[in-house]
Design a protein around this motif. Sequence first.
Motif, PDB file in Angstrom:
ATOM      1  N   THR A  37      37.409  28.032  59.738  1.00 50.21           N
ATOM      2  CA  THR A  37      36.829  26.902  60.473  1.00 50.21           C
ATOM      3  C   THR A  37      36.635  25.708  59.556  1.00 50.21           C
ATOM      4  O   THR A  37      36.418  25.846  58.356  1.00 50.21           O
ATOM      5  CB  THR A  37      35.460  27.266  61.098  1.00 50.21           C
ATOM      6  OG1 THR A  37      34.498  27.494  60.052  1.00 50.21           O
ATOM      7  CG2 THR A  37      35.575  28.493  61.980  1.00 50.21           C
TER       8      THR A  37
ATOM      9  N   ARG B 280      46.882  25.707  60.255  1.00 55.58           N
ATOM     10  CA  ARG B 280      47.626  26.439  61.297  1.00 55.58           C
ATOM     11  C   ARG B 280      49.120  26.471  60.984  1.00 55.58           C
ATOM     12  O   ARG B 280      49.793  27.465  61.269  1.00 55.58           O
ATOM     13  CB  ARG B 280      47.382  25.794  62.657  1.00 55.58           C
ATOM     14  CG  ARG B 280      45.952  25.923  63.166  1.00 55.58           C
ATOM     15  CD  ARG B 280      45.820  25.406  64.590  1.00 55.58           C
ATOM     16  NE  ARG B 280      44.428  25.439  65.034  1.00 55.58           N
ATOM     17  CZ  ARG B 280      43.651  24.364  65.130  1.00 55.58           C
ATOM     18  NH1 ARG B 280      44.147  23.160  64.836  1.00 55.58           N
ATOM     19  NH2 ARG B 280      42.398  24.478  65.519  1.00 55.58           N
TER      20      ARG B 280
ATOM     21  N   ARG C 295      43.327  32.879  62.400  1.00 54.66           N
ATOM     22  CA  ARG C 295      43.296  31.806  63.389  1.00 54.66           C
ATOM     23  C   ARG C 295      42.319  30.751  62.880  1.00 54.66           C
ATOM     24  O   ARG C 295      41.406  31.052  62.102  1.00 54.66           O
ATOM     25  CB  ARG C 295      42.915  32.302  64.782  1.00 54.66           C
ATOM     26  CG  ARG C 295      41.518  32.834  64.933  1.00 54.66           C
ATOM     27  CD  ARG C 295      41.290  33.374  66.346  1.00 54.66           C
ATOM     28  NE  ARG C 295      39.977  33.962  66.502  1.00 54.66           N
ATOM     29  CZ  ARG C 295      38.881  33.308  66.875  1.00 54.66           C
ATOM     30  NH1 ARG C 295      38.975  32.008  67.168  1.00 54.66           N
ATOM     31  NH2 ARG C 295      37.713  33.902  66.996  1.00 54.66           N
TER      32      ARG C 295
ATOM     33  N   GLU D 163      39.903  27.222  63.854  1.00 53.00           N
ATOM     34  CA  GLU D 163      39.288  26.415  64.908  1.00 53.00           C
ATOM     35  C   GLU D 163      38.244  25.480  64.328  1.00 53.00           C
ATOM     36  O   GLU D 163      37.762  25.670  63.204  1.00 53.00           O
ATOM     37  CB  GLU D 163      38.674  27.300  65.991  1.00 53.00           C
ATOM     38  CG  GLU D 163      37.471  28.113  65.573  1.00 53.00           C
ATOM     39  CD  GLU D 163      36.870  28.893  66.746  1.00 53.00           C
ATOM     40  OE1 GLU D 163      35.694  28.634  67.071  1.00 53.00           O
ATOM     41  OE2 GLU D 163      37.572  29.750  67.309  1.00 53.00           O
ATOM     42  N   ASN D 164      37.910  24.478  65.110  1.00 52.50           N
ATOM     43  CA  ASN D 164      36.932  23.485  64.698  1.00 52.50           C
ATOM     44  C   ASN D 164      35.520  24.051  64.833  1.00 52.50           C
ATOM     45  O   ASN D 164      35.163  24.588  65.887  1.00 52.50           O
ATOM     46  CB  ASN D 164      37.086  22.220  65.552  1.00 52.50           C
ATOM     47  CG  ASN D 164      36.211  21.086  65.050  1.00 52.50           C
ATOM     48  OD1 ASN D 164      35.008  21.091  65.250  1.00 52.50           O
ATOM     49  ND2 ASN D 164      36.829  20.115  64.406  1.00 52.50           N
TER      50      ASN D 164
END
Length: 281
Positions: free
Chosen positions: A142, A153, A193, A195-196
């Motif tokens: 993150t 990514r 993975r 994500e923000n």
Amino acid sequence: MTPSTFAFLTEIVKTRSGGIIGPDQGYMLETRLAPLLKRESLADLDALAARLKAPRADALAQEMTELLTTNESSFFRDTRPFEHLRALLPEMHKARPAGQPLRIWSAACSTGQEAYSIAIILAELGEADASFKARRVEILGTDITTAVLARARAGVFSQFEVQRGMPIRTLMKRFVQEDTRWRIRPEVAAPCRFENFNLLGDPRRLGRFDVVFCRNVLIYFDVPTKARVLGGIAQILAPDGALYLGAAETAMGVTQALVPKPGERGVYGLAGSAEPARLRA
């Protein structure tokens, strides 16, 4: 830039990211925000401050914050935390029931080198132990900066980036060369993975984690913000989990919820909790 403009802009950064920009760092605002000023046709930082005080300036404030956030990363940074992790994961694997995933959080992951370093360790452990290979492992990276998350990514790195901390044998085995750049192999990247997420937010929405890397982030926070972030991590760390901090960071004197792992620098567990027997000092 007037002193009031400096105070206004740096307070926005602190509120949105927790980062502290000192009085001697005015040059950083001038340098990093120059492209933003040019794009927005703003004469100077005083004009930017005026724009940010106007309605509907939220997106601009967030972009400014991201530009002033330090994004520095390298593969297997400082080495020792990854050596400790390599010994810890097999013990966690043995301590967990079949079907329960191991979950690892790379907080403030920047361009992804930390998360992919962990993924490489997983690949190596899986090759050495078929039962570990069968264990599902999730790595969540993150960050608050959209641009670095996009790079993470993609999993593509320059020659300079892979030369920082990456053994040549590992590079040749775990990456594919594309002209002058290197792409991490899909099977290695599979557990990851991105994500923000803002460390000032509530990490409980991310779920429980067995391992958390939050390295070289707290140095940019004041003590109350450090306590807030560490308190949040303690809430989502498994009873026998491990938190890795940077070499210049400590939880001592900041929170009572976390205590150092015996014999290790920068590795913390929950106060009063157990740890895998083979890793006890």
